[in-house]
Design a protein around this motif. Structure first.
Motif, short mmCIF file in Angstrom:
data_model
loop_
_atom_site.label_atom_id
_atom_site.label_comp_id
_atom_site.label_asym_id
_atom_site.label_seq_id
_atom_site.Cartn_x
_atom_site.Cartn_y
_atom_site.Cartn_z
N SER A 59 -5.20 2.97 4.01
CA SER A 59 -5.51 1.55 3.88
C SER A 59 -6.10 0.98 5.16
O SER A 59 -7.00 0.14 5.11
N VAL A 118 0.85 -1.20 0.00
CA VAL A 118 0.00 0.00 0.00
C VAL A 118 0.88 1.25 0.00
O VAL A 118 2.01 1.23 0.49
N LEU A 173 -0.74 -5.05 5.90
CA LEU A 173 -0.68 -3.89 5.02
C LEU A 173 0.72 -3.32 5.15
O LEU A 173 1.19 -3.04 6.26
#
Ligand code: ZN
Length: 133
Positions: free
Chosen positions: A18, A12, A55
């Protein structure tokens, strides 16, 4: 033995954005936050049915994640498999002509040892082996 999917790494650009998106989709209220300076990554992760979703944003322009984002954009970066025999696995795979990115396990997030296999040897999937220390 490689025994389970441990986590899925998602590249990301903006970690905060995110986290907001994943909170909306999955109702996540708490993320584990960690920076792995050796890997150049800033991570926010949560567990979903025993599989961690990580992430992963770059800490700097030299990060492999920065290169990935520049080339491919945001998306699934790697799938990580849990093992309790990481050194034996790496030896076995190298002996079977699987190209390794890390021939020696490296420190990763969650105090794990990690090693990446080259996607050219794994049908285009960047695979990570991870093991407790
Ligand atoms: Zn990973």
């Amino acid at each position: 033995m490689i025994s389970a999917v441990d986590h899925i790494g998602i590249a990301v650009k903006d970690l905060e954005a995110s986290m907001g998106l994943y909170s909306t989709i999955f109702g996540v209220t708490e993320f584990h936050r960690e920076q792995v300076v050796d890997q150049g990554v800033d991570i926010a992760s949560f567990s979903l049915g025993g599989v961690r979703i990580e992430l992963t944003a770059p800490l700097n322009d030299d990060s492999p994640i920065a290169g990935f984002l520049a080339k491919r954009g945001e998306g699934i970066h790697h799938v990580a498999f849990r093992t309790d025999t990481i050194n034996d696995d790496l030896q076995r795979l190298a002996a079977n002509d699987v190209k390794l990115i890390n021939t020696v396990p490296q420190p990763g997030a969650h105090d794990m040892l990690i090693a990446f296999l080259h996607p050219k040897s794994t049908g285009g999937v960047l695979m990570e082996l991870c093991s407790e220390k």
